[in-house]
Design an enzyme around this catalytic site. Structure first.
Site, PDB file in Angstrom:
ATOM      1  N   PRO A 129       0.781  -1.253   0.000  1.00  0.00           N
ATOM      2  CA  PRO A 129       0.000   0.000   0.000  1.00  0.00           C
ATOM      3  C   PRO A 129       0.806   1.293   0.000  1.00  0.00           C
ATOM      4  CG  PRO A 129       0.035  -0.931   2.188  1.00  0.00           C
ATOM      5  CD  PRO A 129       0.759  -1.918   1.302  1.00  0.00           C
ATOM      6  N   CYS A 130       1.459   1.567  -1.107  1.00  0.00           N
ATOM      7  CA  CYS A 130       2.223   2.811  -1.233  1.00  0.00           C
ATOM      8  C   CYS A 130       1.309   4.036  -1.208  1.00  0.00           C
ATOM      9  CB  CYS A 130       3.085   2.785  -2.490  1.00  0.00           C
ATOM     10  SG  CYS A 130       2.216   2.368  -3.999  1.00  0.00           S
ATOM     11  N   HIS A 131       0.021   3.843  -1.482  1.00  0.00           N
ATOM     12  CA  HIS A 131      -0.921   4.969  -1.445  1.00  0.00           C
ATOM     13  C   HIS A 131      -1.127   5.492  -0.024  1.00  0.00           C
ATOM     14  CE1 HIS A 131      -3.373   1.334  -0.819  1.00  0.00           C
ATOM     15  NE2 HIS A 131      -4.176   2.109  -0.106  1.00  0.00           N
TER      16      HIS A 131
END
Length: 163
Positions: A129-131
């Site tokens: 989950p880089c977001h």
């Protein structure tokens, strides 16, 4: 001997997604117009079957039914990048962390910029989950898939985390 690479594409609430993987592991989740999308191997075979579980889990995620993914991942990157990506997986659903927070988690507090670069090179977006990484001041900073997609994913998680 390299494993055969499979791919499939499907529509999602944030546009078309392309999944790549071997029969044993997911190697990529890419969005249309993604800034750092990797080039697809000429030998890749279009076959949704090896990627069925990944697609199902992503559909459940977008439907608000899944908060954690249980897939075997094989993200291609340097050891530093992989350490950042492991740290990203530790950010809880519906939460965010700053680049500085991630640098501290990997015990390299001065590597904030390098963390940002590694974050931007994440080949398995959403699942890694880089977001969920934001600026130190709480701002929505760059996202390879575009700020609107980042905003959508964070809002989706906030909505379902409250339930």
């Amino acid at each position: 001997m390299n494993a055969k690479i499979y791919f499939t594409e499907f529509a999602s609430p944030i546009g078309k997604l392309r999944l790549t993987g071997t029969g044993a592991a997911l190697t990529g989740v890419f969005m249309e117009t993604e800034r750092h999308a990797s080039a697809q191997s000429r030998d890749a075979v279009r076959d949704a079957a090896p990627l069925r579980e990944a697609r199902q889990q992503l559909d459940e995620y977008f439907g608000g039914e899944r908060r954690e993914f249980s897939l075997v991942l094989d993200a291609d990157g340097t050891e530093f990048q992989r350490s950042v990506w492991r740290a990203l997986r530790g950010i809880p659903y519906g939460a965010t962390a700053s680049y500085g927070d991630i640098a501290k988690r990997i015990r390299n507090p001065k590597a904030v910029r390098a963390v940002g670069l590694a974050n931007g090179r994440n080949p398995i977006s959403i699942i890694i989950p880089c977001h969920r990484v934001i600026g130190a001041d709480g701002s929505l900073t760059g996202y390879g898939g575009g700020i609107e997609r980042k905003r959508f994913l964070l809002a989706l998680e906030k909505l379902h985390a409250a339930k």
